[in-house]
Design a protein around this motif. Structure first.
Motif, PDB file in Angstrom:
ATOM      1  N   TYR A 110       0.956  -1.285   0.101  1.00 47.41           N
ATOM      2  CA  TYR A 110       0.069   0.077  -0.057  1.00 47.41           C
ATOM      3  C   TYR A 110       1.013   1.367  -0.134  1.00 47.41           C
ATOM      4  O   TYR A 110       0.593   2.206  -0.797  1.00 47.41           O
ATOM      5  N   ARG A 163      -3.220  -0.343  -4.935  1.00 47.41           N
ATOM      6  CA  ARG A 163      -4.675  -0.487  -4.280  1.00 47.41           C
ATOM      7  C   ARG A 163      -5.302  -1.677  -4.604  1.00 47.41           C
ATOM      8  O   ARG A 163      -6.450  -1.838  -4.421  1.00 47.41           O
ATOM      9  N   GLY A 214      -6.394   0.271   7.736  1.00 47.65           N
ATOM     10  CA  GLY A 214      -7.482   1.381   8.403  1.00 47.65           C
ATOM     11  C   GLY A 214      -7.825   2.291   7.102  1.00 47.65           C
ATOM     12  O   GLY A 214      -8.122   3.264   7.794  1.00 47.65           O
ATOM     13  N   VAL A 215      -7.822   2.058   6.058  1.00 52.00           N
ATOM     14  CA  VAL A 215      -8.148   2.680   5.036  1.00 52.00           C
ATOM     15  C   VAL A 215      -9.665   2.607   4.703  1.00 52.00           C
ATOM     16  O   VAL A 215     -10.456   1.351   4.794  1.00 52.00           O
ATOM     17  N   ASP A 216     -10.389   3.385   4.022  1.00 51.25           N
ATOM     18  CA  ASP A 216     -11.686   3.173   3.455  1.00 51.25           C
ATOM     19  C   ASP A 216     -11.766   2.309   2.504  1.00 51.25           C
ATOM     20  O   ASP A 216     -11.024   1.937   1.611  1.00 51.25           O
ATOM     21  N   ARG A 217     -12.856   1.189   2.561  1.00 49.36           N
ATOM     22  CA  ARG A 217     -12.833   0.220   1.811  1.00 49.36           C
ATOM     23  C   ARG A 217     -12.780   0.697   0.236  1.00 49.36           C
ATOM     24  O   ARG A 217     -12.279  -0.137  -0.638  1.00 49.36           O
ATOM     25  N   SER A 218     -13.358   1.756   0.047  1.00 56.94           N
ATOM     26  CA  SER A 218     -13.588   2.118  -1.329  1.00 56.94           C
ATOM     27  C   SER A 218     -12.155   2.494  -2.352  1.00 56.94           C
ATOM     28  O   SER A 218     -12.173   2.889  -3.408  1.00 56.94           O
ATOM     29  N   GLU A 219     -11.252   2.720  -1.119  1.00 59.27           N
ATOM     30  CA  GLU A 219      -9.974   2.898  -1.651  1.00 59.27           C
ATOM     31  C   GLU A 219      -9.059   1.686  -2.253  1.00 59.27           C
ATOM     32  O   GLU A 219      -8.252   1.753  -3.183  1.00 59.27           O
TER      33      GLU A 219
END
Length: 310
Positions: free
Chosen positions: A43, A48, A70-75
């Motif tokens: 990452y 991605r 800990g990132v947004d799933r949409s990323e």
């Protein structure tokens, strides 16, 4: 740290997939902890898109690594593959639901079916199935049986889309023959978005490349650098072209796949190599260079030829 910008490729569904993905197969097989540890580095390097499979034994590790980001799933773009032993609608749905549990995700961006027929002699089969279960798998060389199995498998994937478990579906290791027979069936209402196949300058599978282009199926190249042990990475043509662009032979080979309109799945455990594998979007190859690289074809496969299955 310079942020790598990875271009995306439009799928036949209107959605997009990152042009370069991070694979968790081959040397990662059944090394979930290693995958969990390496996700953060991938990452940070700029990946991605993450590719896994039931038979790799890496879904739980990838899921843990993703959660720790800990990132947004949409990323993120997450692909998995249903296994060789799933050939009915019911088993396909059950496998996808199991994948989601192991990955701890609410949905998958892409699910591919891993093989056009059960690879009965493969080592991984004995890891997951009993001898009796292997014995009861459909005959991979019975054309009529496998045509029926592939249709039922695909109907299961279509059902997964209807259920909202998966956004896009595709196949892996399918030949032109396999795709033609599947697509001619009126029950097939979704054209595969992706066909993931072995493809690199030493194995230029022109028939599947052309057919995928004609039908709007995106070819995704796995093993885009061969097996890392043959002469591909020191090929004089690739090195010469790399010298022109101040790039490595590996970067030239990867850029060549992108120039052909394919997306690619790379694999490495080294951070510097991760960054190298993404540093592909600040140069282009000329038509002459593309043709020179294509001419390197040796029909050299590092993985079994799927055309063995009728």
């Amino acid at each position: 740290m310079i942020k790598m910008v990875v271009s995306s490729i439009k799928l036949n569904t209107g959605r997009s997939i990152p042009g370069v993905g991070f694979g968790t197969g081959t040397s990662f097989f059944n090394r979930g902890d290693a995958v969990a540890d390496v996700v953060k580095h991938a990452y940070q390097a700029g990946f991605r898109s993450f590719d896994c499979a039931r038979i790799y034994g890496t879904e739980e590790g990838l899921g843990r690594g993703i959660a720790e980001l800990g990132v947004d799933r949409s990323e993120l773009y997450v692909t998995t593959k249903t296994p060789d032993w799933a050939w009915s609608k019911e088993t396909i749905v059950a496998e996808v639901e199991g994948c989601l549990k192991r990955l701890k995700l609410d949905y998958l961006d892409l699910v591919l079916h891993h093989s056009p027929a059960p690879r009965i002699g493969a080592k991984f089969m004995a890891t997951y199935l009993t001898p009796e279960e292997i014995k009861n798998l459909p005959d991979p060389l019975d054309e009529a049986v496998m045509d029926t199995c592939r249709l039922q498998m695909w109907l299961g994937l279509q059902l997964c889309v209807e259920k909202g478990l998966v956004r896009d579906i595709g196949v892996s290791n399918f030949t032109v023959n396999h795709l033609k027979k599947l697509l001619k069936n009126p029950e097939v209402t979704i054209t595969p978005a992706v066909n993931q196949v072995e493809f690199n300058p030493y194995i230029v599978d022109s028939p599947i490349q052309e057919y995928c282009k004609q039908t709007g199926i995106l070819l995704q190249a796995y093993a885009p650098l061969g097996n890392g042990k043959d002469m591909l990475l020191s090929d004089p043509v690739l090195e010469r072209i790399g010298g022109v662009h101040n790039k490595t032979a590996a970067q030239v080979a990867l850029r060549w796949s992108l120039e052909l309109g394919h997306c690619i799945v790379t694999k490495t455990e080294k951070f510097d190599r991760m960054k190298e594998n993404l540093d592909l979007f600040n140069f282009t190859l000329s038509r002459e260079e593309i043709d020179q690289i294509t001419a390197l074809n040796k029909n050299k496969r590092n993985f079994p030829d799927p055309s063995q299955f009728p």
